[in-house]
Write a protein that holds these residues in place. Structure first.
Motif, mmCIF file in Angstrom:
data_model
loop_
_atom_site.group_PDB
_atom_site.id
_atom_site.type_symbol
_atom_site.label_atom_id
_atom_site.label_comp_id
_atom_site.label_asym_id
_atom_site.label_seq_id
_atom_site.Cartn_x
_atom_site.Cartn_y
_atom_site.Cartn_z
ATOM 1 N N GLY A 7 0.652 -1.286 0.047
ATOM 2 C CA GLY A 7 -0.033 0.022 0.048
ATOM 3 C C GLY A 7 0.857 1.462 -0.112
ATOM 4 N N ALA A 8 1.872 1.351 0.785
ATOM 5 C CA ALA A 8 2.696 2.308 0.901
ATOM 6 C C ALA A 8 3.439 2.631 -0.372
ATOM 7 C CB ALA A 8 3.860 2.158 2.028
ATOM 8 N N VAL A 9 4.041 1.869 -0.970
ATOM 9 C CA VAL A 9 4.720 2.065 -2.295
ATOM 10 C C VAL A 9 3.412 2.629 -3.539
ATOM 11 C CG1 VAL A 9 5.646 0.781 -4.550
ATOM 12 C CG2 VAL A 9 6.463 0.109 -2.237
ATOM 13 N N CYS A 10 2.446 1.797 -3.289
ATOM 14 C CA CYS A 10 1.411 2.169 -4.555
ATOM 15 C C CYS A 10 0.859 3.618 -4.294
ATOM 16 C CB CYS A 10 0.241 1.209 -4.494
ATOM 17 S SG CYS A 10 -0.978 1.068 -5.900
ATOM 18 N N ILE A 11 0.553 3.946 -3.054
ATOM 19 C CA ILE A 11 -0.083 5.135 -2.652
ATOM 20 C C ILE A 11 1.080 6.286 -2.774
ATOM 21 C CG2 ILE A 11 -1.304 6.872 -0.766
ATOM 22 C CD1 ILE A 11 -3.234 4.482 -1.691
#
Lengths: 306, 264
Positions: free
Chosen positions: A49-53
Motif C-alpha cells: 500500500g505504501a509503495v502504491c499510494i
C-alpha cells in the motif's frame, strides 16, 4: 440490536474479506505449499500500500504503481529468503527480521508519516469502499473477485509447471527434492517472493479500498491469513481437492472470517479485543490436529508424544 | 566408474560428542559393479553413501563419479549422476503429491526446472508401462497421493524414480530394512532386476548377511570408518555367513556383535 445494521455492513465485510483473501492466498503459498510459516507478511501488508499510494501521489499511473507494489513485496520475500537460506536463520526468525526492517522501510516510503491518504475524487483508485453498496462495475466486490480469479488462474498455471512442481516438492519433502536434483534453496526463495508479491498486491488494493495507507495496517496479517487457510480447510477440505478450488476456498475462508468478525462486532464486542479474539480462534483451530492425534494414540493405548 | 580416495569425515569435531565416521575410505568401482556393504552400527556404511550423495561436505578426500569430481558439488548439483533409495520409505517420495507427479519430478533430475508443463500426456503413458513392470497394480492408481501407499509400494516407486533417468550410480541405503520380510524380498528382487537390466553400478548397504552374500558381484565390510574386507568374484560366490563372521573377527580383532545381522 438491529438486524438491518448488520445487513448494511455485509457488503463491506465481503469486499474486505475478498481483498484479505488475496493476502491469505499468499499465506497459503508459504504456509501450506512450502511448509514455511512466514511472518514477513505483517510488514509486506503495509509495504504494498505504501509503495502504491506514494507513487500515485507523485503522479505515477495507477497500474504501474500496482506493479511496483508487487515487486516491492517480492523484494521483501527475497530478503527473508536470503536470511533463511544464505544465513541459516530459522524461518520464523528470518520473517520477523524482515518484518521489523519493513517497519522502518515503510515509514521511509511514507515520508515519515504513519499514514497517507488519497481521495477517491482526486485519484483513479482501483477499488473504493465508496462504491461498495452500488450495483455497478465500480463495486469493489466485483473488482476484487476479478483480481482473485486472475490470481488463482496464474498460480494454478504456475504450480502445474516444472518449476511450480519443484516448489511443491520442496515443501513436501526436502531430502527427496535434493536427491532429485531440485535446488531447494532457490525454490524456497521463489516461494517467498511469490507469496509476498501476492500479499503486497492485496496491501495495495486494501489501501485503495480504505483510501489511505497506514504503517500498522499489516499488524496480525499472518493470523488473519492463517485463519482463512484453516477455516477453508475445516469447511471445504473434504470437497475442494483441486488446487484451484483450494485457493478459491482460502479466499472464501477470508470472506467468512470477515463476516464472523462483523457479526461479533454487531453483538457488541469491544473492537479493542478483536485481535485477541482472532488469535485465540486461530490457536484453537491449529490445536485441533494435535488434539486429534493425541486422542487417537490414547485410544490405541500408546503414549502420546508432546 | 567410482573413485574414492582417502575420504574422511568427523561429526561434532572438537566436542564431547566427536565421532570419526569415515577414517580414510578408499574405494574403486568399475561400471556395472554391484557391491553389497555390511558392517556393524556406526561402521560408516550409510555415511559413505551420504558422502557420495553430498548430503554434507566431507573433511578431506576426493570423490570422482564417471570422470566428474563431485567432492565440492552441492547435493542437488550432483544428483544427475545418482539414483538413491533410503531406509525410511517416507524419505524417497513426496507424500502429498501424486504417483505420476513424483515420477515426473524424477524424470527431470539433472535438468533445469523451467516453465514447461510439469507432466505431459506422453510421459504418463511411459510411466504407466514402467509401473506395470513393478507388478504392484500402481499403474491403475497414477493420480493417487503417494502418502496412501504402503512402505513396500513406496520403496518400489522410489526405486523406479531413482532409475527412471538412468543414473551413473545407484545408492541403496538399507532400503528393505523397514519392510516386512516378504515385502523386503519382493523389493530386493525388483532392485536386482532393475540393476541387471540397466547394468547399473550399485552400492547396497544391508544388515542382512545372507542378502549381502546372495546379491551383487562384490562385498565390502566396514568397521570404524574403514573398509576392512573386500571380497569379489569366485571367492564371493562361495562365501557363507560363517566364513564371513570368521573373516570379520580375524581382520578387526573384534566379534561381529550385531543381533540384526546374526538373526536375520
Amino acid at each position: 440490536m438491529n438486524l438491518s445494521t448488520l445487513f448494511n455492513a455485509m457488503p463491506g465485510a465481503i469486499a474486505q474479506g475478498l481483498i484479505w483473501g488475496i493476502m491469505a492466498i499468499g499465506v497459503y503459498i508459504t504456509y501450506r505449499v512450502l511448509d514455511y510459516a512466514d511472518l514477513t507478511v505483517d510488514g509486506t501488508m503495509a509495504t504494498g500500500g505504501a509503495v502504491c499510494i506514494m507513487l500515485m501521489m507523485n503522479g505515477v499511473n495507477v497500474w504501474i504503481a500496482l506493479l511496483c507494489s508487487i515487486l516491492a513485496g517480492m523484494l521483501a520475500g527475497l530478503a527473508t529468503g536470503i536470511f533463511h537460506t544464505a544465513m541459516g536463520i530459522p524461518p520464523i526468525l528470518a520473517g520477523i527480521l524482515t518484518q521489523l526492517s519493513l517497519y522502518s522501510i515503510n515509514l521511509t516510503i511514507m515520508q515519515g508519516k504513519a499514514n497517507q491518504a488519497v481521495s477517491v475524487t482526486k485519484f483513479n483508485l482501483i477499488v473504493s469502499s465508496r462504491y461498495v453498496r452500488e450495483l455497478s462495475l465500480n463495486n469493489p466486490i466485483f473488482i476484487s473477485l476479478i483480481f482473485t480469479a486472475v490470481l488463482i488462474a496464474v498460480l494454478y498455471w504456475f504450480f502445474g509447471r516444472e518449476m511450480g512442481a519443484a516448489l511443491r516438492a520442496t515443501g513436501a519433502n526436502e531430502a527427496m527434492s535434493r536427491a532429485q536434483g531440485i535446488n531447494t534453496n532457490f525454490c524456497k526463495i521463489l516461494g517467498l517472493m511469490l507469496s509476498n508479491g501476492t500479499v503486497a498486491l492485496a496491501s495495495a488494493l486494501f489501501s485503495h479500498y480504505q483510501g489511505f495507507v497506514d504503517v500498522n495496517m499489516g499488524r496480525g496479517a499472518i493470523v488473519i491469513g492463517l485463519a482463512a487457510v484453516i477455516i477453508s480447510q475445516v469447511i471445504f477440505g473434504r470437497f475442494f481437492r483441486n488446487f484451484a478450488l483450494k485457493l478459491a476456498g482460502v479466499s472464501l475462508g477470508a470472506v467468512i472470517y470477515y463476516i464472523v468478525i462483523q457479526i461479533v462486532l454487531w453483538l457488541g464486542l469491544d473492537t479493542n479485543l478483536l485481535k485477541l479474539l482472532s488469535a485465540l480462534i486461530v490457536a484453537v483451530f491449529l490445536a485441533i490436529p494435535f488434539w486429534k492425534s493425541k486422542l487417537n494414540s490414547m485410544r490405541k493405548g500408546g503414549v502420546p508424544r508432546a | 566408474m567410482l573413485d574414492i580416495t582417502n575420504l574422511r569425515k568427523t561429526f561434532n569435531a572438537r566436542t564431547v560428542n566427536e565421532k570419526v565416521a569415515l577414517a580414510g575410505v578408499n574405494l574403486h568401482l568399475d561400471d556395472g559393479d554391484f557391491v553389497t556393504v555390511i558392517g556393524g552400527n556406526g561402521a560408516g556404511k550409510s555415511t559413505t553413501l551420504n558422502a557420495i550423495a553430498g548430503v554434507w561436505p566431507v573433511d578431506s578426500g576426493k570423490i570422482v563419479i564417471d570422470g566428474t569430481d563431485v567432492t565440492n558439488l552441492s547435493e542437488h548439483k550432483r544428483a544427475f549422476l545418482l539414483g538413491r533409495v533410503f531406509q525410511d520409505p517416507m524419505t524417497g517420495t513426496a507424500a502429498s503429491m501424486q504417483i505420476e507427479e513424483n515420477l515426473a519430478l524424477a524424470a527431470r533430475r539433472g535438468q533445469p526446472r523451467t516453465l514447461r508443463p510439469g507432466i505431459t500426456r506422453a510421459e504418463r503413458e511411459g510411466y504407466r508401462e514402467k509401473l506395470r513392470m513393478l507388478g504392484l497394480g500402481l499403474e491403475d492408481r497414477m493420480t493417487t497421493k503417494v502418502g496412501l501407499l504402503s512402505g513396500g509400494q513406496r520403496q518400489a516407486l522410489t526405486l523406479l524414480m531413482a532409475t527412471l533417468k538412468q543414473p551413473k550410480m545407484l545408492l541403496l541405503d538399507e532400503h528393505t530394512a523397514a519392510l516386512d520380510p516378504r515385502t523386503a524380498a519382493k523389493v530386493l528382487e525388483i532392485s536386482r532386476q532393475i540393476i541387471e537390466e540397466n547394468h547399473l553400478m550399485t552400492m547396497m548397504v544391508t544388515h542382512n548377511m545372507r542378502d549381502a552374500i546372495a546379491y551383487g558381484n562384490r562385498l565390502i565390510m566396514m568397521h570404524e570408518g574403514r573398509i576392512i574386507l573386500d571380497i569379489r568374484g569366485e571367492e564371493k560366490k562361495n562365501l557363507t555367513v560363517e566364513a564371513l563372521l570368521e573373516q570379520f573377527a580375524r581382520v578387526s580383532g573384534d566379534e561381529f556383535v550385531n543381533d540384526r545381522a546374526l538373526l536375520s
